[in-house]
Design a protein around this motif. Structure first.
Motif, PDB file in Angstrom:
ATOM      1  N   ALA A 100       1.220  -1.588   0.412  1.00  0.00           N
ATOM      2  CA  ALA A 100      -0.092  -0.129   0.014  1.00  0.00           C
ATOM      3  C   ALA A 100       0.924   1.066   0.286  1.00  0.00           C
ATOM      4  O   ALA A 100      -0.097   2.207  -0.692  1.00  0.00           O
ATOM      5  N   SER A 101       1.868   1.549   0.599  1.00  0.00           N
ATOM      6  CA  SER A 101       2.587   2.538   0.706  1.00  0.00           C
ATOM      7  C   SER A 101       3.256   2.360  -0.744  1.00  0.00           C
ATOM      8  O   SER A 101       3.983   3.644  -0.983  1.00  0.00           O
ATOM      9  N   LEU A 102       4.221   0.956  -1.153  1.00  0.00           N
ATOM     10  CA  LEU A 102       4.690   1.214  -2.046  1.00  0.00           C
ATOM     11  C   LEU A 102       4.030   2.344  -3.157  1.00  0.00           C
ATOM     12  O   LEU A 102       3.980   2.719  -4.031  1.00  0.00           O
ATOM     13  N   ALA A 103       2.446   1.529  -2.952  1.00  0.00           N
ATOM     14  CA  ALA A 103       1.772   2.152  -4.367  1.00  0.00           C
ATOM     15  C   ALA A 103       1.248   3.780  -4.398  1.00  0.00           C
ATOM     16  O   ALA A 103       1.381   4.302  -5.547  1.00  0.00           O
ATOM     17  N   ILE A 104       1.646   3.919  -3.369  1.00  0.00           N
ATOM     18  CA  ILE A 104       1.617   5.664  -2.791  1.00  0.00           C
ATOM     19  C   ILE A 104       2.246   6.822  -3.478  1.00  0.00           C
ATOM     20  O   ILE A 104       2.315   7.350  -3.895  1.00  0.00           O
ATOM     21  N   PHE A 105       3.487   5.822  -2.488  1.00  0.00           N
ATOM     22  CA  PHE A 105       4.953   6.752  -3.100  1.00  0.00           C
ATOM     23  C   PHE A 105       5.314   6.807  -4.825  1.00  0.00           C
ATOM     24  O   PHE A 105       5.555   7.192  -5.231  1.00  0.00           O
ATOM     25  N   ASN A 106       4.644   5.770  -5.389  1.00  0.00           N
ATOM     26  CA  ASN A 106       4.541   4.926  -7.264  1.00  0.00           C
ATOM     27  C   ASN A 106       3.492   6.512  -7.643  1.00  0.00           C
ATOM     28  O   ASN A 106       4.228   7.277  -8.561  1.00  0.00           O
ATOM     29  N   THR A 107       2.868   6.781  -6.998  1.00  0.00           N
ATOM     30  CA  THR A 107       1.524   8.067  -7.264  1.00  0.00           C
ATOM     31  C   THR A 107       2.274   8.817  -7.536  1.00  0.00           C
ATOM     32  O   THR A 107       1.582   9.150  -8.249  1.00  0.00           O
ATOM     33  N   LEU A 108       2.730   9.717  -6.594  1.00  0.00           N
ATOM     34  CA  LEU A 108       3.441  10.124  -5.965  1.00  0.00           C
ATOM     35  C   LEU A 108       5.111  10.579  -6.547  1.00  0.00           C
ATOM     36  O   LEU A 108       4.703  12.365  -6.703  1.00  0.00           O
TER      37      LEU A 108
END
Length: 143
Positions: A100-108
Protein backbone atom coordinates in the motif's frame (compact mmCIF):
# COMPACT_ATOMS: atom_id res chain seq x y z
CA UNK A 1 12.10 35.38 -41.92
CA UNK A 2 8.40 34.99 -41.08
CA UNK A 3 8.83 31.22 -41.08
CA UNK A 4 11.77 31.45 -38.68
CA UNK A 5 9.91 33.68 -36.21
CA UNK A 6 6.81 31.43 -36.44
CA UNK A 7 8.89 28.36 -35.62
CA UNK A 8 10.65 30.25 -32.83
CA UNK A 9 7.31 31.23 -31.30
CA UNK A 10 5.98 27.66 -31.55
CA UNK A 11 9.19 26.33 -30.03
CA UNK A 12 8.90 28.66 -27.01
CA UNK A 13 5.18 27.94 -26.55
CA UNK A 14 5.77 24.20 -26.61
CA UNK A 15 8.34 24.49 -23.82
CA UNK A 16 6.06 26.69 -21.75
CA UNK A 17 3.10 24.33 -21.99
CA UNK A 18 5.04 21.08 -21.53
CA UNK A 19 6.24 22.09 -18.09
CA UNK A 20 2.75 22.70 -16.73
CA UNK A 21 1.14 20.21 -14.39
CA UNK A 22 -2.62 19.91 -14.68
CA UNK A 23 -3.44 17.58 -11.79
CA UNK A 24 -4.77 18.95 -8.53
CA UNK A 25 -2.43 18.99 -5.56
CA UNK A 26 -3.89 18.78 -2.08
CA UNK A 27 -2.75 21.67 0.04
CA UNK A 28 -1.76 20.45 3.47
CA UNK A 29 -1.10 22.91 6.24
CA UNK A 30 2.38 23.04 7.69
CA UNK A 31 0.91 22.23 11.11
CA UNK A 32 -0.75 19.03 9.83
CA UNK A 33 2.31 17.83 7.94
CA UNK A 34 4.46 18.56 11.00
CA UNK A 35 2.06 16.61 13.24
CA UNK A 36 2.19 13.66 10.85
CA UNK A 37 6.00 13.73 10.87
CA UNK A 38 5.90 13.87 14.67
CA UNK A 39 3.54 10.88 14.80
CA UNK A 40 5.92 9.02 12.47
CA UNK A 41 8.90 9.87 14.68
CA UNK A 42 7.09 8.87 17.89
CA UNK A 43 5.95 5.61 16.31
CA UNK A 44 9.51 4.79 15.28
CA UNK A 45 10.79 5.70 18.76
CA UNK A 46 8.36 3.36 20.51
CA UNK A 47 8.65 0.49 18.01
CA UNK A 48 11.30 -1.47 19.93
CA UNK A 49 10.09 -0.90 23.47
CA UNK A 50 6.32 -0.39 23.30
CA UNK A 51 4.77 -1.74 20.09
CA UNK A 52 1.24 -0.81 21.24
CA UNK A 53 2.30 2.82 21.52
CA UNK A 54 4.01 2.63 18.13
CA UNK A 55 0.76 1.41 16.57
CA UNK A 56 -1.21 4.07 18.47
CA UNK A 57 0.91 6.93 17.06
CA UNK A 58 1.00 5.46 13.55
CA UNK A 59 -2.79 5.12 13.62
CA UNK A 60 -3.24 8.74 14.72
CA UNK A 61 -0.87 9.86 11.97
CA UNK A 62 -2.74 7.79 9.36
CA UNK A 63 -6.09 9.21 10.42
CA UNK A 64 -4.78 12.77 10.27
CA UNK A 65 -3.19 12.16 6.86
CA UNK A 66 -6.45 10.77 5.48
CA UNK A 67 -8.50 13.61 6.98
CA UNK A 68 -6.23 16.21 5.41
CA UNK A 69 -5.89 14.26 2.11
CA UNK A 70 -2.10 14.13 2.49
CA UNK A 71 -1.00 11.15 0.38
CA UNK A 72 2.67 11.33 1.38
CA UNK A 73 1.71 11.22 5.05
CA UNK A 74 -0.58 8.27 4.40
CA UNK A 75 2.25 6.44 2.65
CA UNK A 76 4.66 7.16 5.50
CA UNK A 77 2.20 5.83 8.08
CA UNK A 78 1.53 2.69 6.01
CA UNK A 79 5.29 2.21 5.92
CA UNK A 80 5.39 2.53 9.72
CA UNK A 81 2.70 -0.16 10.07
CA UNK A 82 4.69 -2.42 7.74
CA UNK A 83 7.87 -2.01 9.77
CA UNK A 84 6.11 -2.61 13.08
CA UNK A 85 4.44 -5.77 11.79
CA UNK A 86 7.70 -6.98 10.25
CA UNK A 87 9.56 -6.61 13.52
CA UNK A 88 6.97 -8.64 15.41
CA UNK A 89 6.69 -11.44 12.84
CA UNK A 90 3.44 -10.49 11.09
CA UNK A 91 5.01 -10.82 7.65
CA UNK A 92 1.82 -11.18 5.60
CA UNK A 93 0.33 -8.05 7.16
CA UNK A 94 3.66 -6.24 6.74
CA UNK A 95 3.64 -7.10 3.02
CA UNK A 96 0.10 -5.77 2.71
CA UNK A 97 1.02 -2.43 4.31
CA UNK A 98 4.29 -2.17 2.38
CA UNK A 99 2.48 -2.74 -0.94
CA UNK A 100 0.00 0.00 0.00
CA UNK A 101 2.79 2.44 0.83
CA UNK A 102 4.64 1.54 -2.37
CA UNK A 103 1.54 2.23 -4.44
CA UNK A 104 1.20 5.66 -2.83
CA UNK A 105 4.87 6.52 -3.32
CA UNK A 106 4.73 5.42 -6.96
CA UNK A 107 1.61 7.54 -7.50
CA UNK A 108 3.46 10.55 -6.09
CA UNK A 109 6.62 9.74 -8.10
CA UNK A 110 8.56 9.85 -4.82
CA UNK A 111 11.73 8.05 -5.91
CA UNK A 112 13.58 7.77 -2.54
CA UNK A 113 10.54 6.49 -0.63
CA UNK A 114 9.61 4.16 -3.51
CA UNK A 115 13.10 2.69 -3.47
CA UNK A 116 12.92 2.22 0.30
CA UNK A 117 9.50 0.54 0.04
CA UNK A 118 10.69 -1.71 -2.82
CA UNK A 119 13.74 -2.81 -0.82
CA UNK A 120 11.67 -3.49 2.30
CA UNK A 121 9.08 -5.38 0.27
CA UNK A 122 11.84 -7.41 -1.37
CA UNK A 123 13.21 -8.40 2.03
CA UNK A 124 9.73 -9.32 3.26
CA UNK A 125 9.06 -11.44 0.17
CA UNK A 126 12.41 -13.15 0.65
CA UNK A 127 11.60 -13.92 4.28
CA UNK A 128 8.34 -15.48 3.07
CA UNK A 129 10.32 -17.74 0.71
CA UNK A 130 9.53 -15.85 -2.51
CA UNK A 131 13.18 -15.37 -3.45
CA UNK A 132 12.68 -14.51 -7.12
CA UNK A 133 10.12 -11.83 -6.29
CA UNK A 134 12.26 -10.52 -3.44
CA UNK A 135 15.38 -10.33 -5.62
CA UNK A 136 13.44 -8.56 -8.40
CA UNK A 137 12.08 -5.97 -5.94
CA UNK A 138 15.50 -5.29 -4.45
CA UNK A 139 16.98 -4.88 -7.94
CA UNK A 140 14.16 -2.43 -8.73
CA UNK A 141 15.04 -0.47 -5.58
CA UNK A 142 18.66 -0.21 -6.62
CA UNK A 143 17.89 1.27 -10.06
Amino acid sequence: MKCLSLFGTLYILSFLTCGQVNHKVARVSVADSSKIKLYEHKSASYQNTAPDSAIYFADHGLKLARRSHYLLGEGLMMNRFARINEQYGNLKLAIKYQKASLAIFNTLHDVPDSADANASLGILEGRQGNFKTGTRLIKTALK
